[in-house]
Design a protein around this motif. Structure first.
Motif, short mmCIF file in Angstrom:
data_model
loop_
_atom_site.label_atom_id
_atom_site.label_comp_id
_atom_site.label_asym_id
_atom_site.label_seq_id
_atom_site.Cartn_x
_atom_site.Cartn_y
_atom_site.Cartn_z
N GLN A 164 0.85 -1.18 0.00
CA GLN A 164 0.00 0.00 0.00
C GLN A 164 0.89 1.24 0.00
O GLN A 164 1.93 1.26 0.66
CB GLN A 164 -0.89 0.02 1.24
CG GLN A 164 -1.94 1.12 1.28
CD GLN A 164 -3.07 0.86 0.33
OE1 GLN A 164 -3.18 1.51 -0.71
NE2 GLN A 164 -3.94 -0.08 0.68
N ILE A 165 0.52 2.24 -0.77
CA ILE A 165 1.24 3.50 -0.79
C ILE A 165 0.25 4.62 -0.56
O ILE A 165 -0.76 4.72 -1.26
CB ILE A 165 1.97 3.73 -2.14
CG1 ILE A 165 2.96 2.60 -2.40
CG2 ILE A 165 2.68 5.07 -2.14
CD1 ILE A 165 3.68 2.73 -3.74
N ARG A 166 0.54 5.45 0.44
CA ARG A 166 -0.34 6.56 0.76
C ARG A 166 0.45 7.87 0.74
O ARG A 166 1.59 7.90 1.21
CB ARG A 166 -0.97 6.38 2.14
CG ARG A 166 -1.86 5.16 2.29
CD ARG A 166 -2.45 5.09 3.69
NE ARG A 166 -3.36 3.97 3.86
CZ ARG A 166 -2.98 2.75 4.24
NH1 ARG A 166 -1.69 2.52 4.49
NH2 ARG A 166 -3.86 1.78 4.37
N LEU B 224 5.46 10.15 1.55
CA LEU B 224 4.79 8.90 1.20
C LEU B 224 4.92 7.94 2.37
O LEU B 224 5.97 7.84 2.99
CB LEU B 224 5.44 8.26 -0.04
CG LEU B 224 5.20 8.92 -1.39
CD1 LEU B 224 6.05 8.22 -2.46
CD2 LEU B 224 3.74 8.88 -1.78
N LEU B 225 3.84 7.21 2.63
CA LEU B 225 3.86 6.14 3.62
C LEU B 225 3.63 4.84 2.88
O LEU B 225 2.58 4.64 2.26
CB LEU B 225 2.77 6.36 4.67
CG LEU B 225 2.77 5.36 5.83
CD1 LEU B 225 3.97 5.62 6.74
CD2 LEU B 225 1.48 5.46 6.63
N ILE B 226 4.64 3.94 2.93
CA ILE B 226 4.50 2.67 2.22
C ILE B 226 4.35 1.54 3.22
O ILE B 226 5.06 1.47 4.22
CB ILE B 226 5.68 2.42 1.26
CG1 ILE B 226 7.01 2.33 2.02
CG2 ILE B 226 5.77 3.51 0.20
CD1 ILE B 226 8.18 1.91 1.14
N SER C 174 9.13 14.42 -5.73
CA SER C 174 7.95 14.17 -6.56
C SER C 174 7.25 12.92 -6.04
O SER C 174 7.70 11.80 -6.30
CB SER C 174 8.35 13.98 -8.03
OG SER C 174 7.22 13.56 -8.79
N VAL C 175 6.16 13.10 -5.31
CA VAL C 175 5.48 11.94 -4.72
C VAL C 175 4.88 11.04 -5.79
O VAL C 175 4.86 9.81 -5.66
CB VAL C 175 4.39 12.39 -3.71
CG1 VAL C 175 5.01 13.06 -2.50
CG2 VAL C 175 3.38 13.31 -4.37
N ALA D 194 6.14 7.25 -6.06
CA ALA D 194 5.12 6.23 -5.80
C ALA D 194 5.08 5.21 -6.94
O ALA D 194 4.99 4.00 -6.70
CB ALA D 194 3.75 6.88 -5.61
N ALA D 195 5.17 5.66 -8.16
CA ALA D 195 5.15 4.76 -9.31
C ALA D 195 6.38 3.86 -9.31
O ALA D 195 6.30 2.67 -9.62
CB ALA D 195 5.08 5.57 -10.60
N THR D 196 7.52 4.43 -8.95
CA THR D 196 8.76 3.65 -8.91
C THR D 196 8.70 2.57 -7.83
O THR D 196 9.08 1.42 -8.05
CB THR D 196 9.96 4.57 -8.65
OG1 THR D 196 10.05 5.53 -9.72
CG2 THR D 196 11.25 3.78 -8.57
N LEU D 197 8.23 2.95 -6.65
CA LEU D 197 8.17 2.01 -5.54
C LEU D 197 7.16 0.90 -5.78
O LEU D 197 7.37 -0.25 -5.37
CB LEU D 197 7.82 2.75 -4.25
CG LEU D 197 8.87 3.71 -3.71
CD1 LEU D 197 8.31 4.49 -2.53
CD2 LEU D 197 10.13 2.97 -3.31
N ARG D 198 6.08 1.22 -6.45
CA ARG D 198 5.01 0.24 -6.66
C ARG D 198 5.48 -0.95 -7.48
O ARG D 198 5.01 -2.08 -7.29
CB ARG D 198 3.82 0.92 -7.33
CG ARG D 198 2.56 0.07 -7.40
CD ARG D 198 1.38 0.87 -7.90
NE ARG D 198 0.92 1.84 -6.91
CZ ARG D 198 1.05 3.16 -7.04
NH1 ARG D 198 1.65 3.68 -8.11
NH2 ARG D 198 0.59 3.98 -6.11
N ASP D 199 6.41 -0.73 -8.37
CA ASP D 199 6.83 -1.79 -9.28
C ASP D 199 8.23 -2.35 -9.00
O ASP D 199 8.70 -3.22 -9.73
CB ASP D 199 6.80 -1.28 -10.73
CG ASP D 199 5.39 -0.92 -11.18
OD1 ASP D 199 4.45 -1.60 -10.72
OD2 ASP D 199 5.24 0.03 -11.95
#
Length: 202
Positions: A6-8, A15-17, A57-58, A62-67
């Motif tokens: 989850q990323i918020r 960002l909170l992952i 840049s959140v 976020a996109a980088t962390l998600r994948d």
């Protein structure tokens, strides 16, 4: 396998992952920040999360962390710390009864264990130490004042109260080790990833 569950966004620049191994993610991300490959101001591990603050840049991060693939599951610090402990806490007998051991066996287990600072919280200098051999319940009613230096257990964590404060953890011992000093760099002695061992003293 991707382990960011989850990323918020937190405000406009954090960002909170939610991850399955916060300490491993903290170590990997902190190394990237130190190498100049990650533009964030602060990285703070929690029990199930990692907070990244001061993110340039959140959306992009976020996109980088998600994948991204998960980091290595282990994190070894090179600054092991031995903490002298007098095991005479008022709850030592209760802990022994709960886990079905003698008080001597409990002390032996605690001094044989290698703890790791999982994250900080509750008070400046307080660290949640993973590696407890058992799960121990909190007190039914918190104490209004726990002395500074009290070594305590709760759930799957051990901890040391850096200052006198209210608290509901089971007290098993005490130490004179100074856990937080504003004139020290860093002020907190127990930082994420550091390994800790308790050494019994008379």
């Amino acid at each position: 396998m991707v382990t960011v569950m989850q990323i918020r966004t937190v405000g406009t620049s954090a960002l909170l992952i939610e991850v399955d191994d916060p300490l491993a993610w903290f170590a990997a991300l902190d190394a990237e920040r130190a190498a100049g490959r990650l533009d964030v101001t602060d990285i703070v591990p929690g029990a199930r999360t990692v907070l990244l603050d001061g993110v340039a840049s959140v959306t992009s991060l976020a996109a980088t962390l998600r994948d991204r693939p998960p980091p290595a599951p282990t994190f070894v610090a090179d600054d092991d710390l031995d903490i002298p402990v007098t095991f005479d806490g008022p709850d030592l007998g209760g802990v022994a009864a709960h886990v079905g051991l003698s008080t001597e066996a409990v002390v032996e287990a605690l001094t044989s264990a290698t703890f790791r600072v999982a994250f900080g919280g509750f008070a400046p200098g307080f660290a949640y130490l993973s590696g407890l051999p058992w799960s121990v319940p909190r007190l039914d009613s918190p104490r209004p004042r726990v002395p500074a230096g009290s070594v305590a257990l709760a759930a799957e964590f051990a901890g040391i109260y850096p200052t006198a404060s209210p608290g509901g953890w089971q007290l098993v011992g005490r130490t004179d080790t100074v856990l937080f000093d504003i004139d020290r760099t860093p002020p907190a002695l127990l930082t994420p990833g550091r390994t800790v061992r308790f050494v019994a003293v008379a």
